[in-house]
Write a protein that holds these residues in place. Structure first.
Motif, mmCIF file in Angstrom:
data_model
loop_
_atom_site.group_PDB
_atom_site.id
_atom_site.type_symbol
_atom_site.label_atom_id
_atom_site.label_comp_id
_atom_site.label_asym_id
_atom_site.label_seq_id
_atom_site.Cartn_x
_atom_site.Cartn_y
_atom_site.Cartn_z
ATOM 1 N N LEU A 404 30.263 -16.858 -18.908
ATOM 2 C CA LEU A 404 29.746 -17.669 -17.807
ATOM 3 C C LEU A 404 28.673 -16.910 -17.040
ATOM 4 C CD1 LEU A 404 29.898 -20.085 -15.739
ATOM 5 C CD2 LEU A 404 31.664 -18.749 -14.555
ATOM 6 N N VAL A 405 27.616 -17.632 -16.644
ATOM 7 C CA VAL A 405 26.617 -17.122 -15.702
ATOM 8 C C VAL A 405 26.647 -18.023 -14.472
ATOM 9 C CG1 VAL A 405 24.190 -16.647 -15.267
ATOM 10 C CG2 VAL A 405 25.150 -16.211 -17.538
ATOM 11 N N VAL A 406 27.035 -17.460 -13.321
ATOM 12 C CA VAL A 406 27.004 -18.179 -12.050
ATOM 13 C C VAL A 406 25.667 -17.909 -11.384
ATOM 14 C CG1 VAL A 406 27.964 -18.308 -9.716
ATOM 15 C CG2 VAL A 406 29.488 -18.222 -11.698
ATOM 16 N N MET A 407 25.001 -18.967 -10.940
ATOM 17 C CA MET A 407 23.702 -18.827 -10.296
ATOM 18 C C MET A 407 23.831 -19.037 -8.798
ATOM 19 S SD MET A 407 20.984 -20.562 -12.895
ATOM 20 C CE MET A 407 20.586 -19.745 -14.449
ATOM 21 N N ALA A 408 23.395 -18.030 -8.036
ATOM 22 C CA ALA A 408 23.370 -18.118 -6.578
ATOM 23 C C ALA A 408 21.922 -18.343 -6.159
ATOM 24 C CB ALA A 408 23.911 -16.836 -5.965
ATOM 25 N N HIS A 409 21.618 -19.528 -5.628
ATOM 26 C CA HIS A 409 20.221 -19.843 -5.321
ATOM 27 C C HIS A 409 19.712 -19.035 -4.136
ATOM 28 C CE1 HIS A 409 21.269 -22.188 -1.784
ATOM 29 N NE2 HIS A 409 22.004 -23.029 -2.484
ATOM 30 N N SER A 410 18.409 -19.080 -3.947
ATOM 31 C CA SER A 410 17.755 -18.286 -2.913
ATOM 32 C C SER A 410 17.724 -19.052 -1.604
ATOM 33 C CB SER A 410 16.344 -17.917 -3.365
ATOM 34 O OG SER A 410 15.581 -19.087 -3.615
ATOM 35 N N TRP A 457 26.661 -15.104 6.568
ATOM 36 C CA TRP A 457 25.949 -14.792 5.324
ATOM 37 C C TRP A 457 26.571 -13.547 4.700
ATOM 38 C CZ3 TRP A 457 20.741 -12.032 4.418
ATOM 39 C CH2 TRP A 457 20.272 -12.301 3.126
ATOM 40 N N GLY A 458 26.804 -13.621 3.414
ATOM 41 C CA GLY A 458 27.503 -12.546 2.735
ATOM 42 C C GLY A 458 28.999 -12.733 2.729
ATOM 43 N N VAL A 459 29.456 -13.834 3.353
ATOM 44 C CA VAL A 459 30.893 -14.148 3.393
ATOM 45 C C VAL A 459 31.149 -15.485 2.710
ATOM 46 C CG1 VAL A 459 32.916 -14.510 4.842
ATOM 47 C CG2 VAL A 459 31.213 -12.793 5.492
ATOM 48 N N VAL A 460 30.689 -16.600 3.330
ATOM 49 C CA VAL A 460 31.022 -17.910 2.769
ATOM 50 C C VAL A 460 30.216 -18.226 1.513
ATOM 51 C CG1 VAL A 460 31.800 -18.803 4.997
ATOM 52 C CG2 VAL A 460 29.437 -19.193 4.283
ATOM 53 N N ASP A 461 28.953 -17.786 1.435
ATOM 54 C CA ASP A 461 28.187 -18.011 0.207
ATOM 55 C C ASP A 461 28.831 -17.278 -0.963
ATOM 56 O OD1 ASP A 461 27.402 -15.729 1.731
ATOM 57 O OD2 ASP A 461 25.681 -15.422 0.436
ATOM 58 N N VAL A 462 29.282 -16.052 -0.697
ATOM 59 C CA VAL A 462 29.957 -15.266 -1.727
ATOM 60 C C VAL A 462 31.288 -15.897 -2.090
ATOM 61 C CG1 VAL A 462 30.960 -13.020 -2.251
ATOM 62 C CG2 VAL A 462 28.807 -13.159 -0.987
ATOM 63 N N ALA A 463 32.046 -16.311 -1.070
ATOM 64 C CA ALA A 463 33.349 -16.938 -1.329
ATOM 65 C C ALA A 463 33.206 -18.177 -2.198
ATOM 66 C CB ALA A 463 34.025 -17.292 -0.008
ATOM 67 N N ASP A 464 32.135 -18.948 -1.976
ATOM 68 C CA ASP A 464 31.941 -20.173 -2.751
ATOM 69 C C ASP A 464 31.572 -19.864 -4.203
ATOM 70 O OD1 ASP A 464 32.447 -21.340 -0.354
ATOM 71 O OD2 ASP A 464 30.465 -22.228 -0.079
ATOM 72 N N CYS A 465 30.742 -18.858 -4.425
ATOM 73 C CA CYS A 465 30.396 -18.476 -5.807
ATOM 74 C C CYS A 465 31.602 -17.900 -6.538
ATOM 75 C CB CYS A 465 29.244 -17.470 -5.789
ATOM 76 S SG CYS A 465 27.655 -18.182 -5.291
ATOM 77 N N VAL A 466 32.393 -17.114 -5.833
ATOM 78 C CA VAL A 466 33.611 -16.550 -6.424
ATOM 79 C C VAL A 466 34.588 -17.662 -6.790
ATOM 80 C CG1 VAL A 466 35.688 -15.214 -5.891
ATOM 81 C CG2 VAL A 466 33.428 -14.284 -5.362
ATOM 82 N N ALA A 467 34.790 -18.606 -5.855
ATOM 83 C CA ALA A 467 35.728 -19.703 -6.110
ATOM 84 C C ALA A 467 35.254 -20.577 -7.263
ATOM 85 C CB ALA A 467 35.910 -20.541 -4.847
ATOM 86 N N ALA A 468 33.944 -20.800 -7.354
ATOM 87 C CA ALA A 468 33.412 -21.617 -8.451
ATOM 88 C C ALA A 468 33.737 -20.988 -9.796
ATOM 89 C CB ALA A 468 31.899 -21.786 -8.293
ATOM 90 N N ALA A 469 33.583 -19.671 -9.888
ATOM 91 C CA ALA A 469 33.888 -18.976 -11.144
ATOM 92 C C ALA A 469 35.385 -18.989 -11.436
ATOM 93 C CB ALA A 469 33.370 -17.539 -11.067
ATOM 94 N N GLY A 476 39.895 -23.743 -17.737
ATOM 95 C CA GLY A 476 39.718 -23.478 -19.163
ATOM 96 C C GLY A 476 38.307 -23.662 -19.656
ATOM 97 N N TRP A 477 37.341 -23.689 -18.744
ATOM 98 C CA TRP A 477 35.948 -23.906 -19.138
ATOM 99 C C TRP A 477 35.308 -22.645 -19.699
ATOM 100 C CZ3 TRP A 477 33.920 -26.809 -14.128
ATOM 101 C CH2 TRP A 477 34.506 -28.082 -14.091
ATOM 102 N N VAL A 478 35.726 -21.464 -19.182
ATOM 103 C CA VAL A 478 35.013 -20.229 -19.496
ATOM 104 C C VAL A 478 36.008 -19.096 -19.726
ATOM 105 C CG1 VAL A 478 33.010 -20.941 -18.136
ATOM 106 C CG2 VAL A 478 34.800 -19.548 -17.069
ATOM 107 N N ASP A 479 35.471 -17.986 -20.221
ATOM 108 C CA ASP A 479 36.251 -16.781 -20.476
ATOM 109 C C ASP A 479 36.309 -15.939 -19.205
ATOM 110 O OD1 ASP A 479 37.328 -14.366 -21.283
ATOM 111 O OD2 ASP A 479 36.004 -14.124 -23.013
ATOM 112 N N ARG A 480 37.482 -15.792 -18.651
ATOM 113 C CA ARG A 480 37.670 -15.055 -17.397
ATOM 114 C C ARG A 480 37.160 -13.621 -17.495
ATOM 115 N NH1 ARG A 480 37.686 -12.244 -13.856
ATOM 116 N NH2 ARG A 480 39.096 -11.940 -12.102
ATOM 117 N N ALA A 481 37.213 -13.020 -18.662
ATOM 118 C CA ALA A 481 36.819 -11.624 -18.813
ATOM 119 C C ALA A 481 35.313 -11.445 -18.984
ATOM 120 C CB ALA A 481 37.543 -11.010 -20.007
ATOM 121 N N ARG A 482 34.584 -12.555 -19.102
ATOM 122 C CA ARG A 482 33.136 -12.449 -19.341
ATOM 123 C C ARG A 482 32.376 -13.378 -18.396
ATOM 124 N NH1 ARG A 482 32.011 -13.237 -25.594
ATOM 125 N NH2 ARG A 482 33.268 -15.118 -25.229
ATOM 126 N N MET A 483 32.424 -13.050 -17.125
ATOM 127 C CA MET A 483 31.729 -13.848 -16.124
ATOM 128 C C MET A 483 30.703 -12.968 -15.414
ATOM 129 S SD MET A 483 34.671 -16.410 -14.577
ATOM 130 C CE MET A 483 35.441 -15.184 -13.528
#
Length: 633
Positions: A404-410, A457-469, A476-483
């Motif tokens: 998985l590649v999670v994208m955090a926009h600018s 900033w650096g808290v909720v944006d990060v929490a949301d990207c972490v939760a998405a992954a 079961g969409w992605v490999d937990r060990a390869r994100m």
């Protein structure tokens, strides 16, 4: 049905090559209609990122400014609004010289201004007085530059200040008769999407501004726009009720709401010349609006308030402009790359210029997004687009889950859309899954959603990207060990914060990202010099929070490999941000790589740079995740 070849996820051969990506990186912006002729700006990587004004009419499409000129301005460092046009006459800010030039599209350019300390943007033609109006940024002396509304005499090239005394100005818009000027203004520590105000003033016979009147906007509800009708009605987007709804103002009726609801008719104004509103005629206003992550184009009758949808199948839209019943915009859809489109008042659109040509082979390898909302680990709500790995010729092993590649926009105010994204196609066509996150703080979901990032900033944006992954793994969409997680600029800060303060991702890629918040607060340009006051807290009073949130000071906690990409001419996020973080990880023994580009600034523009970034990042992930690709690419 063609049988697909089974190959490891992440190792598939793909028609989405870096050479094709270079072509895909054609940047389309600043669309305008002038009579039956359409204009726009193309940023061309194969010409070292040169910004070219292009015109299209019944005779065809051609460049309106010749090489080596480039239409680009550095006001606020992000620029925009680098040209204006009237008939065959076009004036533009030249990138190299920062002077204003005139051309008629005949290959000849004449300098209007002389070299000076002024940077100019948001050009507007004042026919009545034979001058240009502009936003000026005076870089004389030490300290922050002075911002002002200025005029440029077309005969002498003289630059004169019309209005000053505010931290920032934008969007000077002259009414059709030339006797009234509308503009936006705001002050430190606010950004324009926080507190831009709309002002109206009379223009005296000698061109001076007088009788200034406040129309809308304050520190609790910003304004975006504005746009004049042929008969003197002013339209603008104002978030008085929590969403950027459309309002009108006229001398006889005052201020009136044209829309009410949760559709937003504005964008975060990072550049000059951004537009979502335009008048086709004295009664018809057209507007681009976004709701639930999708854009549409609407037509409004300003007399009775009735509305209808003109375009509903371009979920990403920007740079809408209208004049004399001609509508032009830039938009894209899942199978439509970013393109200049012409929109008739009857609805639908005609594609005028695409950012690239999609071959059948590539079209058959484009993953379709799944838009979904999710609950974050701290019980918040966020939004995302999930792209499964997809290829016309290959598939993964039955019992294997994809990386998985999670994208955090600018921004962090940007918004991701369910539309064609060649960068995402690059990953998914090779067997990577992608999640593009609209974390709290993103634009398009109302002021309250955007304001959740204030102080966080650096808290909720990060929490949301972490939760998405994490939730993608749980489903079961992605490999937990390869994100992995990747992002640029503000998104790069989110990447480094996710790696420093959470143990979820196995790799990260940051493009010109932030690692040291204190250094950024002390060493950045005027436009963003107080941005962190809202996102983090006032500096130096909140210095301890700046240190606690800075990934550089938590480098000891990072265990995942990281690759850095940085332009050495970056004036927004200085190269020292990436360099120091890289050195800290290197000293700790973490697998890391630093790739620098001497001739690049904030945002990569050159073809060779773009190719190298994707090649290096792909090789990095494959090495980290143990993906054997052989000679597939």
């Amino acid at each position: 049905m063609t049988t697909k070849t089974v190959a490891p996820f992440g190792a598939w051969p793909s028609p989405v090559t870096t050479t094709w990506l270079t072509n895909a990186a054609l940047r389309l912006s600043a669309a305008q209609a002038q009579g039956q002729r359409l204009f726009w700006v193309e940023g061309r990587p194969w010409e070292q990122g040169r910004m070219v004004v292009v015109a299209h009419d019944e005779s065809g499409t051609r460049d309106w400014i010749p090489a080596p000129f480039g239409a680009r301005t550095r006001v606020h460092e992000y620029g925009g609004g680098a040209y204006c046009v009237h008939g065959d006459d076009l004036w533009f800010c030249d990138d190299a010289s920062e002077q204003v030039f005139h051309t008629r599209g005949d290959g000849h350019c004449r300098a209007i201004t002389q070299p000076s300390d002024w940077r100019l943007a948001d050009l507007q033609y004042d026919e009545k007085r034979q001058r240009l109006l502009a936003v000026g940024e005076n870089h004389v002396g030490e300290g922050e530059p002075e911002n002002a509304l200025v005029s440029i005499d077309l005969a002498s090239g003289k630059i004169a200040v019309l209005a000053s005394g505010r931290s920032f100005f934008a969007s000077p818009r002259l009414c059709a008769h030339g006797d009234q000027l509308a503009y936006l203004a705001w002050d430190h520590p606010h950004m324009p999407w926080d507190a831009a105000e709309l002002w109206l003033c009379d223009v005296a016979s000698d061109g001076a501004l007088a009788s200034t009147t406040h129309i809308a906007g304050d520190a609790s509800a910003s304004v975006f726009g504005p746009a004049w009708s042929p008969t003197g009605t002013l339209a603008f987007a104002w978030e008085a009720e929590g969403y950027w709804n459309i309002y009108t103002w006229s001398p006889h009726k005052g201020r009136q709401a044209l829309t009410q609801g949760q559709t937003e008719f504005a964008l975060p104004q990072w550049q000059f010349g951004m537009s979502t509103l335009g008048w086709c005629n004295e009664h018809t206003l057209v507007a681009a609006g976004t709701a639930a992550g999708r854009w549409q184009i609407y037509a409004f009758n300003s007399t009775d308030g009735s509305q209808r949808v003109l375009v509903n199948d371009l979920p990403a839209l920007s740079h809408l402009h209208a004049q004399d019943d001609v509508i032009v915009a830039i938009g894209s859809a899942p199978h439509v790359p970013n393109a200049v489109v012409r929109v008739p008042l009857t609805g639908g659109y005609t594609l005028i210029k695409s950012s690239l040509q999609v071959t059948p082979e590539i079209k058959d390898s484009v993953a379709q997004p799944l838009a979904y909302d999710f609950t974050t680990n701290d019980k918040g709500a966020a939004h995302a687009l999930f792209y499964p790995p997809f290829s016309a010729t290959h598939e993964g092993p039955a019992r294997e889950k994809p990386p998985l590649v999670v994208m955090a926009h600018s921004g962090p105010t940007a918004q991701t859309h369910p539309a064609f994204n060649p960068s995402i196609a690059y990953w998914t066509s090779r067997g990577f899954a992608v999640i593009d996150v609209n974390y709290r703080g993103s634009t398009g979901y109302g002021r309250a959603f955007r304001q959740q990032l204030q102080g966080q900033w650096g808290v909720v944006d990060v929490a949301d990207c972490v939760a998405a992954a994490q939730q993608a793994s749980a489903r079961g969409w992605v490999d937990r060990a390869r994100m992995a997680i990747r992002g640029s600029s503000a998104g790069g800060f989110t990447v480094l914060s996710a790696l420093a303060f959470h143990n979820v991702f196995g790799a990260g890629a940051t493009l010109y990202g932030v690692s040291d918040l204190e250094a950024l607060a002390r060493d950045t340009h005027k436009f963003e010099s107080r941005y962190l006051d809202g996102l983090i807290g006032p500096y130096p009073a909140a210095a301890s929070v700046y240190r606690e949130r800075s990934p550089l000071h938590a480098a000891h906690a990072i265990t995942a490999p990281v690759i850095f990409f940085q332009g050495l001419e970056d004036k927004v996020v200085p190269a020292s941000q990436a360099q120091r973080m890289y050195e800290a990880l290197l000293a700790k023994g973490i697998t890391t790589k630093y790739v620098a580009f001497p001739d690049e600034g904030h945002g990569f523009r050159r073809a060779e740079t773009i190719r190298r970034v994707f090649d290096e990042e792909l090789a990095f992930y494959r090495t980290v995740f143990g993906i054997e690709a052989g000679d597939a690419d």
